[in-house]
Design a protein around this motif. Sequence first.
Motif, PDB file in Angstrom:
ATOM      1  N   ILE A  73       0.702  -1.085   0.062  1.00 18.42           N
ATOM      2  CA  ILE A  73       0.025  -0.077   0.145  1.00 18.42           C
ATOM      3  C   ILE A  73       0.839   0.975   0.003  1.00 18.42           C
ATOM      4  O   ILE A  73       0.447   2.139  -0.888  1.00 18.42           O
ATOM      5  CB  ILE A  73      -0.900  -0.003   1.259  1.00 18.42           C
ATOM      6  CG1 ILE A  73      -1.998  -1.201   1.019  1.00 18.42           C
ATOM      7  CG2 ILE A  73      -1.790   1.482   1.391  1.00 18.42           C
ATOM      8  CD1 ILE A  73      -2.770  -1.386   0.044  1.00 18.42           C
ATOM      9  N   THR A  74       2.010   1.110   0.797  1.00 23.56           N
ATOM     10  CA  THR A  74       2.889   2.353   0.789  1.00 23.56           C
ATOM     11  C   THR A  74       3.443   2.880  -0.492  1.00 23.56           C
ATOM     12  O   THR A  74       3.600   3.859  -1.015  1.00 23.56           O
ATOM     13  CB  THR A  74       3.973   2.196   1.874  1.00 23.56           C
ATOM     14  OG1 THR A  74       3.240   1.934   3.178  1.00 23.56           O
ATOM     15  CG2 THR A  74       4.848   3.330   2.067  1.00 23.56           C
ATOM     16  N   ALA A  75       4.032   1.628  -1.193  1.00 32.04           N
ATOM     17  CA  ALA A  75       4.729   1.635  -2.456  1.00 32.04           C
ATOM     18  C   ALA A  75       3.623   2.073  -3.532  1.00 32.04           C
ATOM     19  O   ALA A  75       3.941   3.160  -4.371  1.00 32.04           O
ATOM     20  CB  ALA A  75       5.108   0.484  -2.953  1.00 32.04           C
ATOM     21  N   VAL A  76       2.346   1.818  -3.342  1.00 34.23           N
ATOM     22  CA  VAL A  76       1.362   2.142  -4.497  1.00 34.23           C
ATOM     23  C   VAL A  76       1.229   3.662  -4.327  1.00 34.23           C
ATOM     24  O   VAL A  76       0.994   4.393  -5.238  1.00 34.23           O
ATOM     25  CB  VAL A  76       0.049   1.452  -4.408  1.00 34.23           C
ATOM     26  CG1 VAL A  76      -0.850   1.943  -5.026  1.00 34.23           C
ATOM     27  CG2 VAL A  76       0.278  -0.104  -4.840  1.00 34.23           C
ATOM     28  N   ILE A  77       0.799   4.124  -3.048  1.00 33.14           N
ATOM     29  CA  ILE A  77       0.379   5.614  -2.684  1.00 33.14           C
ATOM     30  C   ILE A  77       1.752   6.582  -2.975  1.00 33.14           C
ATOM     31  O   ILE A  77       1.691   7.504  -3.627  1.00 33.14           O
ATOM     32  CB  ILE A  77       0.042   5.842  -1.328  1.00 33.14           C
ATOM     33  CG1 ILE A  77      -1.264   5.006  -1.100  1.00 33.14           C
ATOM     34  CG2 ILE A  77       0.060   7.308  -0.905  1.00 33.14           C
ATOM     35  CD1 ILE A  77      -1.586   5.153   0.407  1.00 33.14           C
ATOM     36  N   ASP A  78       3.017   5.945  -2.687  1.00 32.48           N
ATOM     37  CA  ASP A  78       4.187   6.679  -3.164  1.00 32.48           C
ATOM     38  C   ASP A  78       4.361   6.945  -4.614  1.00 32.48           C
ATOM     39  O   ASP A  78       4.469   8.176  -4.946  1.00 32.48           O
ATOM     40  CB  ASP A  78       5.320   5.995  -2.612  1.00 32.48           C
ATOM     41  CG  ASP A  78       5.509   5.981  -0.916  1.00 32.48           C
ATOM     42  OD1 ASP A  78       4.795   7.039  -0.288  1.00 32.48           O
ATOM     43  OD2 ASP A  78       6.385   5.532  -0.548  1.00 32.48           O
ATOM     44  N   HIS A  79       3.948   5.979  -5.440  1.00 32.62           N
ATOM     45  CA  HIS A  79       4.187   6.021  -6.924  1.00 32.62           C
ATOM     46  C   HIS A  79       2.845   6.895  -7.496  1.00 32.62           C
ATOM     47  O   HIS A  79       3.193   7.506  -8.349  1.00 32.62           O
ATOM     48  CB  HIS A  79       4.278   4.581  -7.459  1.00 32.62           C
ATOM     49  CG  HIS A  79       5.426   4.137  -7.393  1.00 32.62           C
ATOM     50  ND1 HIS A  79       5.841   3.167  -6.487  1.00 32.62           N
ATOM     51  CD2 HIS A  79       6.482   4.035  -8.221  1.00 32.62           C
ATOM     52  CE1 HIS A  79       7.090   2.771  -6.675  1.00 32.62           C
ATOM     53  NE2 HIS A  79       7.581   3.107  -7.676  1.00 32.62           N
ATOM     54  N   ILE A  80       1.980   6.941  -7.036  1.00 34.87           N
ATOM     55  CA  ILE A  80       0.918   7.646  -7.353  1.00 34.87           C
ATOM     56  C   ILE A  80       1.181   9.265  -7.174  1.00 34.87           C
ATOM     57  O   ILE A  80       1.053  10.287  -7.751  1.00 34.87           O
ATOM     58  CB  ILE A  80      -0.763   7.475  -6.830  1.00 34.87           C
ATOM     59  CG1 ILE A  80      -1.112   5.843  -7.205  1.00 34.87           C
ATOM     60  CG2 ILE A  80      -1.758   8.405  -6.776  1.00 34.87           C
ATOM     61  CD1 ILE A  80      -2.288   5.611  -6.646  1.00 34.87           C
TER      62      ILE A  80
END
Length: 223
Positions: free
Chosen positions: A145-152
């Motif tokens: 979840i952290t990686a997805v939000i960071d890339h968004i």
Amino acid sequence: IDVSYDHKQLGYGGIISLREGGENMLTPKSNFELLRKKSILAILDGDTEFGTIQISQTKSIRNALPYQSGPMLCEISSMFGLPVTYSWGGGTKSRWEYMDDLLKHCINNNRASDLLAFLFSKEQFADVLRGCTPEEIDSAYPPIITAVIDHINSELYFGGHELVRIGTRFVVQKKGSVVTVEAPAVKTIDREYISDLCNRAMDDVTAGNYDSAITKCRTLLEE
């Protein structure tokens, strides 16, 4: 005369309207419109991954949101009040286009945060993390979840915005703003809405689209 330009061409979540007298005006829209960028939609539908997460010595999973197929996106759309039937005979939209239609619908009905909460929920990872121990699930889910939000947010960065998650609520706001979460407006469910959805369900039954009909019935029960 009103002339509107697509948000993807403008890139800042607004539309330009040309009104009588030749006046150009920027009409602000929901900040969630900023997520309607193809590269971000590809993250939300699980098409884009960011490497892998090592679960154990013998197992790793995609560092990404769960992959949503075309039929799955149609089912999610119907669940959120946008009845869509997947065409198995060809001529279907791309997956990111289904996601864009769904996100647009949710924005218009003040349910964009609800949609993101659904897509990011741990329950959506049930198939991906099946067979893992509770400890392995609790260890793998947060970094994804952290990686997805960071890339968004890397996509939103140069526009000065960021996606923020507070519990099960999501907001898109100016970077550095104080996080505020407003309660979503309740969609009006009236006789016309129920009658229309019932008629569409019966049309699906007549056409032999039984899965779609069942989904619409489930939507009525849930709402």
